[in-house]
Design an enzyme around this catalytic site. Structure first.
Site, PDB file in Angstrom:
ATOM      1  N   ASP A   1      31.490 -26.289  16.848  1.00  0.00           N
ATOM      2  CA  ASP A   1      30.689 -26.430  18.058  1.00  0.00           C
ATOM      3  C   ASP A   1      31.436 -25.798  19.235  1.00  0.00           C
ATOM      4  O   ASP A   1      32.617 -26.104  19.460  1.00  0.00           O
ATOM      5  CB  ASP A   1      30.422 -27.909  18.337  1.00  0.00           C
ATOM      6  CG  ASP A   1      29.366 -28.109  19.411  1.00  0.00           C
ATOM      7  OD1 ASP A   1      28.180 -28.123  19.060  1.00  0.00           O
ATOM      8  OD2 ASP A   1      29.736 -28.244  20.584  1.00  0.00           O
ATOM      9  N   ILE A   2      30.764 -24.906  19.967  1.00  0.00           N
ATOM     10  CA  ILE A   2      31.392 -24.246  21.117  1.00  0.00           C
ATOM     11  C   ILE A   2      31.612 -25.269  22.227  1.00  0.00           C
ATOM     12  O   ILE A   2      30.696 -26.005  22.606  1.00  0.00           O
ATOM     13  CB  ILE A   2      30.516 -23.084  21.624  1.00  0.00           C
ATOM     14  CG1 ILE A   2      30.305 -22.043  20.517  1.00  0.00           C
ATOM     15  CG2 ILE A   2      31.152 -22.426  22.852  1.00  0.00           C
ATOM     16  CD1 ILE A   2      29.346 -20.933  20.892  1.00  0.00           C
TER      17      ILE A   2
ATOM     18  N   ASN B   1      25.977 -21.487  29.929  1.00  0.00           N
ATOM     19  CA  ASN B   1      24.587 -21.164  30.262  1.00  0.00           C
ATOM     20  C   ASN B   1      24.285 -21.418  31.737  1.00  0.00           C
ATOM     21  O   ASN B   1      23.604 -20.625  32.394  1.00  0.00           O
ATOM     22  CB  ASN B   1      23.636 -21.990  29.393  1.00  0.00           C
ATOM     23  CG  ASN B   1      23.413 -21.376  28.014  1.00  0.00           C
ATOM     24  OD1 ASN B   1      23.494 -20.155  27.850  1.00  0.00           O
ATOM     25  ND2 ASN B   1      23.144 -22.218  27.027  1.00  0.00           N
TER      26      ASN B   1
ATOM     27  N   ASP C   1      23.556 -16.163  25.119  1.00  0.00           N
ATOM     28  CA  ASP C   1      23.175 -15.573  23.832  1.00  0.00           C
ATOM     29  C   ASP C   1      24.210 -14.555  23.360  1.00  0.00           C
ATOM     30  O   ASP C   1      24.505 -14.464  22.160  1.00  0.00           O
ATOM     31  CB  ASP C   1      21.810 -14.893  23.946  1.00  0.00           C
ATOM     32  CG  ASP C   1      20.660 -15.901  23.988  1.00  0.00           C
ATOM     33  OD1 ASP C   1      20.910 -17.097  23.745  1.00  0.00           O
ATOM     34  OD2 ASP C   1      19.525 -15.478  24.277  1.00  0.00           O
TER      35      ASP C   1
ATOM     36  N   GLU D   1      24.597 -24.271  19.991  1.00  0.00           N
ATOM     37  CA  GLU D   1      25.960 -23.762  19.898  1.00  0.00           C
ATOM     38  C   GLU D   1      26.671 -24.255  18.649  1.00  0.00           C
ATOM     39  O   GLU D   1      27.897 -24.188  18.552  1.00  0.00           O
ATOM     40  CB  GLU D   1      26.753 -24.176  21.137  1.00  0.00           C
ATOM     41  CG  GLU D   1      27.017 -25.664  21.271  1.00  0.00           C
ATOM     42  CD  GLU D   1      25.915 -26.402  22.006  1.00  0.00           C
ATOM     43  OE1 GLU D   1      26.239 -27.421  22.637  1.00  0.00           O
ATOM     44  OE2 GLU D   1      24.743 -25.974  21.959  1.00  0.00           O
TER      45      GLU D   1
END
Length: 361
Positions: free
Chosen positions: A220-221, A228, A237, A263
């Site tokens: 997971d980022i 964003n 993106d 993500e």
């Protein structure tokens, strides 16, 4: 009046069979059977092409022998197919690869002729070699039929790619992940299972029971929402696309890489020891940490991974990896942790039955 399959033109009959397939392995097997039958071959084989960094490997994935009509498949999607080796050991395939799309026809011993054609993916990348042995060289019309079936294979692969991959990152999607994981869980050998050798692991690793284990990692980022919010969804993106590219560079050719949405990413590792799985996930984490994302700069990722073992269920495997991921998130982020290690260290509660260090390592 409707025509039965028995009265159908042989070529159209096989085209119908191929077009009914919904899985990659089935498409490949039906294609080999079609070429074998239509060309009256004594042997027909498909050798898949793999391109790890610095090498080109080929392995026997499908074959039909003399007097046979049904194909035998040697490719489970994770393990190396039968007789996988460097293309340097298959000189005729190396020559055919250099010839691009022109078939190679060689005279063999015992009055046999070998017909070899390079098959390509929808992106025009080398995919496999189709190898046919028969008493006489194929005619121009027969060559055209094989080329037509090769084009059908490319079209079928394009349809499968569309249904199996995430449109943004081109990684595999959640639906495909479920199919892979269910297949792995259904085919895990027991500790004394003679089928252990069917994993086609290098000989030096077959003495380690844990080398048969697949591993699942959930990634997971970190702070992706803020990316964003600060830079906009187009830049977000782009970060996702670059993250997918880093995954392809960091994991092995046979490992399966997925985007779950948002993500969150997932990797299914082909059989390996714990130490190798740990190094693999940690290498990817460090690769992300050191990468300079355009406009964004430094991005990090948190990882939780777990061993897939006999008796596990689909939800148990995912929940275990998720627990390890959440622990990494809650304890500083930019970390990779194995669920089993966190349980052994008392940082997670884990299952009711204690996991011993011997079982882990």
């Amino acid at each position: 009046m409707a025509c039965s399959s028995e009265s159908m033109n042989p070529l159209l009959y096989h085209v119908d069979l191929i077009s009914r397939c919904r899985k990659r392995g089935e498409v490949e097997a039906r294609l080999v059977e079609a070429v074998h039958a239509i060309l009256g071959a004594t042997r027909t084989e498909m050798h898949k092409i793999f391109m790890p960094p610095g090498d080109v490997l080929v392995g026997l994935s499908v074959e039909v022998g003399a007097g046979e009509t049904a194909a035998t498949t040697h490719d489970d999607g994770f393990s190396w197919p039968e007789r996988t080796c460097s293309i340097e050991n298959q000189r005729h395939m190396q020559v055919c690869l250099g010839n691009q799309d022109e078939p190679c026809i060689d005279q063999l011993a015992d009055d046999r002729v070998r017909f070899l054609l390079l098959l390509r993916t929808p992106l025009h990348e080398p995919y496999a070699f189709l190898q046919v042995e028969r008493p006489t060289p194929p005619s121009t019309a027969e060559c055209d039929i094989v080329r037509g079936l090769a084009a059908l294979l490319k079209n079928m692969l394009a349809l499968l790619d569309y249904s199996e991959t995430d449109t943004l990152t081109r990684l595999l999607n959640r639906k495909t992940f479920d199919e892979y994981l269910i297949s792995i869980l259904a085919n895990i050998p027991s500790q004394d299972d003679a089928a252990f050798g069917s994993l086609h692991l290098p000989h030096r690793r077959q003495g380690h029971p844990e080398a048969r284990d697949h591993w699942l990692g959930v990634m997971d980022i970190d702070h992706f929402k803020s990316i964003n919010d600060r830079f906009g969804h187009l830049i977000g993106d782009e970060v996702l696309i670059l993250m997918a590219n880093l995954m392809r560079e960091s994991f092995r050719v046979q490992d399966k890489l997925f985007r779950f949405g948002g993500e969150e990413f997932v990797a299914l590792l082909r059989p390996a020891e714990y130490a190798h799985a740990r190094r693999t996930f940690e290498r990817f984490r460090m690769r992300v940490e050191s990468f300079d994302f355009p406009q964004v700069g430094r991005v990090t990722i948190s990882i939780g991974f777990t061993r897939i073992k006999l008796g596990d269920t689909h939800s148990l495997v995912l929940d275990s990896a998720d627990e390890a991921l959440y622990w990494a998130k809650e304890n500083g982020r930019n970390q990779s942790h194995a669920y089993e290690v966190l349980v052994a260290e008392g940082k997670l509660q884990g299952p009711s039955v204690p996991i011993s260090e011997v079982e882990l390592f």
